[in-house]
Design a protein around this motif. Structure first.
Motif, PDB file in Angstrom:
ATOM      1  N   SER A  15       4.946 -34.209 -19.851  1.00  0.00           N
ATOM      2  CA  SER A  15       4.249 -33.401 -18.981  1.00  0.00           C
ATOM      3  C   SER A  15       3.442 -33.800 -17.906  1.00  0.00           C
ATOM      4  N   VAL A  16       3.439 -35.045 -17.786  1.00  0.00           N
ATOM      5  CA  VAL A  16       2.579 -35.874 -16.510  1.00  0.00           C
ATOM      6  C   VAL A  16       3.790 -36.520 -15.830  1.00  0.00           C
ATOM      7  N   VAL A  35      16.391 -29.862 -15.847  1.00  0.00           N
ATOM      8  CA  VAL A  35      15.861 -30.387 -14.280  1.00  0.00           C
ATOM      9  C   VAL A  35      14.761 -29.286 -13.902  1.00  0.00           C
ATOM     10  N   SER A  36      15.459 -28.139 -13.804  1.00  0.00           N
ATOM     11  CA  SER A  36      14.583 -27.023 -13.126  1.00  0.00           C
ATOM     12  C   SER A  36      12.977 -27.055 -13.827  1.00  0.00           C
ATOM     13  N   GLN A  37      13.082 -26.900 -15.125  1.00  0.00           N
ATOM     14  CA  GLN A  37      11.899 -27.210 -15.802  1.00  0.00           C
ATOM     15  C   GLN A  37      10.862 -28.097 -15.348  1.00  0.00           C
ATOM     16  N   TYR A  38      11.561 -29.380 -15.238  1.00  0.00           N
ATOM     17  CA  TYR A  38      10.707 -30.428 -14.882  1.00  0.00           C
ATOM     18  C   TYR A  38      10.185 -30.495 -13.351  1.00  0.00           C
ATOM     19  N   LEU A  39      10.720 -29.820 -12.563  1.00  0.00           N
ATOM     20  CA  LEU A  39      10.240 -29.679 -11.201  1.00  0.00           C
ATOM     21  C   LEU A  39       9.308 -28.410 -11.097  1.00  0.00           C
ATOM     22  N   VAL A  40       9.383 -27.244 -12.184  1.00  0.00           N
ATOM     23  CA  VAL A  40       8.180 -26.614 -11.923  1.00  0.00           C
ATOM     24  C   VAL A  40       6.849 -27.211 -12.456  1.00  0.00           C
ATOM     25  N   GLY A  41       7.247 -28.189 -13.539  1.00  0.00           N
ATOM     26  CA  GLY A  41       5.926 -28.935 -14.134  1.00  0.00           C
ATOM     27  C   GLY A  41       5.417 -29.839 -13.057  1.00  0.00           C
ATOM     28  N   MET A  42       6.234 -30.349 -12.319  1.00  0.00           N
ATOM     29  CA  MET A  42       5.850 -31.376 -11.454  1.00  0.00           C
ATOM     30  C   MET A  42       4.930 -30.868 -10.167  1.00  0.00           C
ATOM     31  N   PHE A  43       5.372 -29.822  -9.781  1.00  0.00           N
ATOM     32  CA  PHE A  43       4.653 -29.222  -8.707  1.00  0.00           C
ATOM     33  C   PHE A  43       3.816 -28.157  -8.953  1.00  0.00           C
ATOM     34  N   ALA A  44       3.598 -28.137 -10.194  1.00  0.00           N
ATOM     35  CA  ALA A  44       2.407 -26.764 -10.738  1.00  0.00           C
ATOM     36  C   ALA A  44       1.161 -27.166 -10.281  1.00  0.00           C
ATOM     37  N   GLY A  45       0.604 -28.635 -10.037  1.00  0.00           N
ATOM     38  CA  GLY A  45      -0.566 -28.986 -10.122  1.00  0.00           C
ATOM     39  C   GLY A  45      -1.574 -29.248 -11.148  1.00  0.00           C
TER      40      GLY A  45
END
Length: 381
Positions: free
Chosen positions: A7-8, A371-381
């Motif tokens: 998650s982080v 990968v898509s889910q990870y990218l969304v979480g990474m740049f969600a802030g």
């Protein structure tokens, strides 16, 4: 199945610090240092270290830019970083993986919460975090190699393409514990597959060089395909050395797993739908040049051989068999590819997510959807 996503992100895009800095935070006004600092020269110097990948070199170059910056507000700082990223992009022929690193670092700077009392303290902390991330990122390949090891069995026959540091590390680790054999493609026109072949052979791994045009021929004899990456995009697709896409298509038709290995700093918020959506594509690629004059009907085609790893064009001449008066004879035939012909070919291609079995990364073993889910979480802030 995908390993549960963390998650982080490890770069620290999220934090437990109490509050984020306001974009209006200021210190004493000073002239910008970005004009005095040559970010591209720093980037080139960092790339001299063979262990540092392009996106990581971009992160380190922007970290140095941040260290030299005299920006007084977050707005000015982000503007300088975007300007530095644009300089790197415009002066690099293939900026895809570079963009992934720049995007990650700028998002980190923008979203980084802090407890600093002054903007100068914040910049110092950001520089420290950037350097620490780069140091930790050098361990990612070993993490990925350990994850891939569980999918490599004794007597595995593996097909790989071009040159990838993380793939080589995974194969070297597997060789220490298991019996493996590796097919390596030449990866024309740059011929980086030769470099991979030499490294693996020197380590005692049984290897065989394969023509790019012989991938379908050899596919039935391999257990799976293992490739590196220039970038893993938001769709879960792969951007890698040209030829990866056709290899994935053939693997799918032969029902062979196609595994991609990628450090998380190569995850890129890009969503290409075809080869022609890649930033590297331009109108001259695979275009038909207008002939300067009419040529004779004689045979003028010139098949290519791979240039040396340094990128020079081969000028080898070989006696090729031709038919004459019903008899097979040999005649001199120039085997070369001009720089212009090379420039009209793509250096990378895009592999659709449905052709990829799994993506091995330092954040886990992911499906393309993961990968898509990870990218969304990474740049969600």
């Amino acid at each position: 199945m995908a390993v549960p996503l963390v998650s982080v992100p490890e770069f620290g895009l999220r934090s437990t610090h109490s509050q984020a800095i306001s974009v209006s935070a200021t210190i004493e006004e000073e002239p910008s240092a970005s004009q005095e600092f040559n970010v591209f020269q720093v980037y080139q110097r960092i790339l001299e270290n063979e262990e540092i990948a392009t996106p990581l070199a971009a992160i380190l170059a922007l970290t140095e830019l941040l260290d030299h910056s005299r920006a007084g507000t977050m707005f000015e700082l982000v503007k300088e970083l975007n300007g530095g990223a644009e300089v790197l992009k415009t002066r690099t022929s293939n900026s895809i993986s570079l963009n992934a690193g720049c995007e990650l670092f700028i998002a980190f700077v923008t979203l980084f919460p802090h407890e600093s009392d002054s903007f100068s303290e914040l910049k110092t902390e950001l520089v420290k975090q950037g350097q620490q991330y780069a140091k930790e990122a050098l361990t990612y390949r070993h993490k990925i190699a350990e994850l891939a090891l569980g999918f490599i069995k004794d007597d595995s026959v593996i097909l790989t393409h071009s040159y990838s540091r993380v793939v080589i590390q995974a194969l070297l680790l597997a060789h220490k514990q298991k019996r493996i054999s590796v097919y390596v493609t030449e990866a024309r026109p740059r011929g980086f597959g030769v470099k991979t072949y030499e490294i693996l052979t020197a380590a005692g791994i049984p290897c065989a060089m394969v023509l790019d045009s012989a991938v379908a021929y050899v596919m039935d004899t391999v257990d799976f395909v293992l490739v590196g990456s220039e970038a893993v995009v938001e769709s879960g697709g792969l951007i890698n050395a040209v030829g990866s896409n056709q290899m994935a298509i053939i693997a799918k038709a032969a029902n062979k797993p196609f595994y991609a290995l990628a450090e998380s700093y190569k995850f890129h918020r890009l969503f290409p739908l075809s080869q022609y959506d890649l930033p590297t594509h331009h109108p001259d690629i695979l275009s038909f040049p207008k002939p300067a004059h009419r040529s004779s009907p004689a045979l003028t085609a010139r098949p290519s051989v791979h240039p040396s790893i340094a990128g020079h064009v081969s000028t080898a001449t070989e006696e090729l068999p031709t038919w004459k008066s019903g008899l097979l004879v040999k005649s001199p035939f120039q085997m070369s590819m001009t720089p212009e012909q090379i420039s009209r070919n793509p250096s990378v291609d895009y592999t659709r997510p449905d052709l990829i079995s799994l993506v091995f990364s330092d954040v886990g073993i992911l499906t393309p959807e993961g990968v898509s889910q990870y990218l969304v979480g990474m740049f969600a802030g």
